[in-house]
Design a protein around this motif. Structure first.
Motif, short mmCIF file in Angstrom:
data_model
loop_
_atom_site.label_atom_id
_atom_site.label_comp_id
_atom_site.label_asym_id
_atom_site.label_seq_id
_atom_site.Cartn_x
_atom_site.Cartn_y
_atom_site.Cartn_z
N UNK A 317 0.83 -1.20 0.00
CA UNK A 317 0.00 0.00 0.00
C UNK A 317 0.87 1.26 0.00
N UNK A 318 0.38 2.26 -0.70
CA UNK A 318 1.04 3.56 -0.64
C UNK A 318 0.63 4.25 0.66
N UNK A 319 1.39 5.26 1.13
CA UNK A 319 1.03 5.97 2.35
C UNK A 319 -0.42 6.47 2.28
N UNK A 320 -1.15 6.23 3.35
CA UNK A 320 -2.55 6.61 3.40
C UNK A 320 -3.49 5.54 2.88
N UNK A 321 -2.94 4.41 2.36
CA UNK A 321 -3.76 3.34 1.82
C UNK A 321 -4.53 2.62 2.91
N UNK A 322 -5.64 2.00 2.50
CA UNK A 322 -6.55 1.37 3.47
C UNK A 322 -6.54 -0.15 3.36
N UNK A 363 -4.37 -5.90 17.21
CA UNK A 363 -2.97 -6.02 17.65
C UNK A 363 -2.06 -6.46 16.51
N UNK A 364 -2.52 -7.41 15.69
CA UNK A 364 -1.70 -7.89 14.57
C UNK A 364 -1.54 -6.82 13.50
N UNK A 365 -2.58 -6.05 13.26
CA UNK A 365 -2.49 -4.96 12.29
C UNK A 365 -1.54 -3.88 12.78
N UNK A 366 -1.61 -3.58 14.06
CA UNK A 366 -0.72 -2.56 14.63
C UNK A 366 0.73 -3.02 14.54
N UNK A 367 0.97 -4.32 14.79
CA UNK A 367 2.33 -4.85 14.70
C UNK A 367 2.88 -4.75 13.29
N UNK A 368 1.98 -4.81 12.30
CA UNK A 368 2.42 -4.69 10.90
C UNK A 368 2.67 -3.24 10.50
N UNK A 369 2.25 -2.29 11.34
CA UNK A 369 2.50 -0.88 11.06
C UNK A 369 1.24 -0.05 10.82
N UNK A 370 0.07 -0.68 10.78
CA UNK A 370 -1.17 0.04 10.50
C UNK A 370 -1.61 0.88 11.70
N UNK A 371 -2.31 1.97 11.39
CA UNK A 371 -2.88 2.83 12.42
C UNK A 371 -4.33 3.15 12.03
N UNK A 372 -4.99 3.94 12.87
CA UNK A 372 -6.42 4.27 12.67
C UNK A 372 -7.23 3.00 12.43
N UNK A 373 -7.08 2.06 13.34
CA UNK A 373 -7.74 0.76 13.21
C UNK A 373 -9.12 0.84 13.85
N UNK A 374 -10.13 0.53 13.07
CA UNK A 374 -11.52 0.64 13.55
C UNK A 374 -12.31 -0.62 13.20
N UNK A 375 -13.31 -0.89 14.02
CA UNK A 375 -14.22 -2.00 13.75
C UNK A 375 -15.65 -1.52 13.93
N UNK A 376 -16.32 -1.11 12.84
CA UNK A 376 -17.69 -0.60 12.94
C UNK A 376 -18.64 -1.66 13.49
N UNK A 377 -19.72 -1.20 14.08
CA UNK A 377 -20.74 -2.12 14.59
C UNK A 377 -21.33 -2.92 13.43
N UNK A 389 -8.16 -0.46 8.60
CA UNK A 389 -6.92 0.12 9.11
C UNK A 389 -6.27 0.96 8.00
N UNK A 390 -5.36 1.83 8.38
CA UNK A 390 -4.74 2.73 7.40
C UNK A 390 -3.23 2.73 7.57
N UNK A 391 -2.53 2.78 6.44
CA UNK A 391 -1.08 2.94 6.47
C UNK A 391 -0.79 4.42 6.70
N UNK A 392 0.05 4.74 7.68
CA UNK A 392 0.32 6.16 7.96
C UNK A 392 0.87 6.90 6.74
N UNK A 393 0.57 8.16 6.68
CA UNK A 393 1.05 8.97 5.55
C UNK A 393 2.52 9.34 5.70
N UNK A 394 3.04 9.23 6.93
CA UNK A 394 4.46 9.53 7.16
C UNK A 394 5.11 8.36 7.86
#
Length: 394
Positions: A317-322, A363-377, A389-394
């Motif tokens: 994913x490029x920076x900001x990718x979902x 937790x596994x997504x965060x370990x891979x580097x993802x942020x803004x991790x959400x789980x909608x109802x 989850x989103x790949x950080x832009x920086x």
């Protein structure tokens, strides 16, 4: 009387309420007492419903296998009429129809006839549900000795042989070897007929998954979506219909992408979809998508394989990718009947992966580097849950 009940529960340690409730004298008293009767009966009904659960599921299987619901679409029929059509004696047909009515799939009407109830009609309208119920024949045989299933991780099961190209339980030491060998071996060993059965079943069941996923999340702003392990393209087809300007990429094994090509050709989307044949373990992931979906993929695999894939997705994913994950999930600290009973045992029987809670996946997504991790109802947790989850832009 209370002292007698306490003494009778003297073999227990800890929870005082459980000691009392487990006592047969207390249970008889609770049923007779007007203040506790309703609760006691309610819990008793729920307990018995679990005990008879297998009988209910087998009865439903018989109704589906005999096409009773479809036969009743033309109007009410008696047990004698249905029995003649299905070569079953009237008395046994009556037992089956009564059971179907007791479970709410049929309704008994005048003249000892039975008609289709709303629940039965709903079953016919759920994509792939009849196929899944029929497929349970193998699942139930694997559960014939559940104690052995829990004790013997390598026990031969029908489900582990049904899923022909699932990459199985890779340990950390095998991952590097898997990158160069697994997909080649999987393609070589795949039985086209078995793969076709798998793909058809998944395609039918994934219609509901796709519907709920796209209702929960928005792909607004996404220009190109890569679906990894996308099978014959059910999810991408639904996404393409909802977002007419969306370009798409499907990555799966060659034996599957051939069928996907036919699907997209038939619905006029072939010019919007790029088909990539390969395994996510061996092949480099396309790096030109700004969103990547994993629909019913991770729960098929071991933790090591999931971590490996999430890292590959992050790099692609490029920076900001979902990242979009959609699959059955366990409840974690709040166990759920869907994720922690049905799908947990199903994946155990498949011998390939396991259901994970939202917390574990986060937790596994965060370990891979993802942020803004959400789980909608979720709309229907028994269909799917979604995590983004989103790949950080920086």
């Amino acid at each position: 009387m209370m002292n007698e009940m306490i003494q009778a529960g003297s073999g227990w340690r800890g929870n005082f309420i459980n000691r009392i409730v487990a006592n047969s004298k207390f249970q008889r008293w609770a049923v007779q007492c007007p203040l506790t009767r309703r609760l006691a009966c309610h819990e008793g009904v729920k307990l018995f419903d679990i005990v008879q659960g297998f009988v209910k599921s087998q009865t439903l299987f018989a109704l589906v296998e005999l096409d009773v619901f479809r036969l009743l679409r033309s109007g009410p029929m008696t047990s004698e009429q249905l029995g003649r059509k299905l070569h079953i004696t009237t008395d046994r047909m009556q037992v089956l129809l009564q059971a179907g009515a007791a479970m709410g799939f049929l309704r008994r009407c005048r003249g000892s006839r039975f008609r289709l109830a709303q629940r039965g009609a709903m079953l016919l309208g759920v994509p792939g549900l009849e196929a899944i119920i029929r497929h349970h024949r193998a699942f139930y045989r694997d559960l014939e000795d559940p104690v052995a299933l829990f004790r013997e991780p390598k026990m031969r099961t029908e489900l582990s042989e049904f899923w022909p190209y699932v990459l199985r339980n890779l340990s950390q030491s095998h991952l590097e070897m898997a990158r160069s060998e697994t997909a080649r071996d999987a393609n070589r060993d795949v039985d086209p007929q078995a793969a076709s059965m798998y793909s058809d079943l998944m395609a039918q069941s994934q219609q509901l998954v796709a519907l709920d996923t796209l209702e929960i999340i928005s792909l607004k702003g996404v220009t190109k979506l890569l679906d990894i392990g996308g099978g014959t393209g059910t999810f991408l087809e639904s996404a393409g219909v909802k977002y007419p300007d969306l370009d798409m990429i499907l990555l799966d094994l060659p034996v599957v992408t051939a069928a996907a090509s036919e699907r997209f050709k038939a619905n006029g989307m072939l010019d919007r979809v790029r088909l990539e044949s390969g395994s996510f373990l061996e092949s480099a992931l396309p790096n030109d998508a700004d969103a990547i979906s994993l629909v019913r993929v991770l729960y098929d695999h071991s933790d090591h394989t999931v971590a490996f894939l999430l890292n590959k997705v992050f790099d692609a994913l490029s920076p900001g990718g979902r990242l979009i994950i959609s699959e059955p999930m366990g409840g974690g600290e709040r166990p759920s009947a869907t994720g922690d009973v049905y799908f947990a045992l199903y994946t155990m029987t498949m011998q390939t992966g396991r259901t994970r809670s939202v917390h574990e996946l986060r937790r596994m997504c965060r370990a891979a580097g993802f942020r803004k991790i959400r789980s909608p109802t979720p709309y229907r947790p028994y269909v799917t849950r979604v995590l983004t989850a989103q790949k950080p832009t920086k």
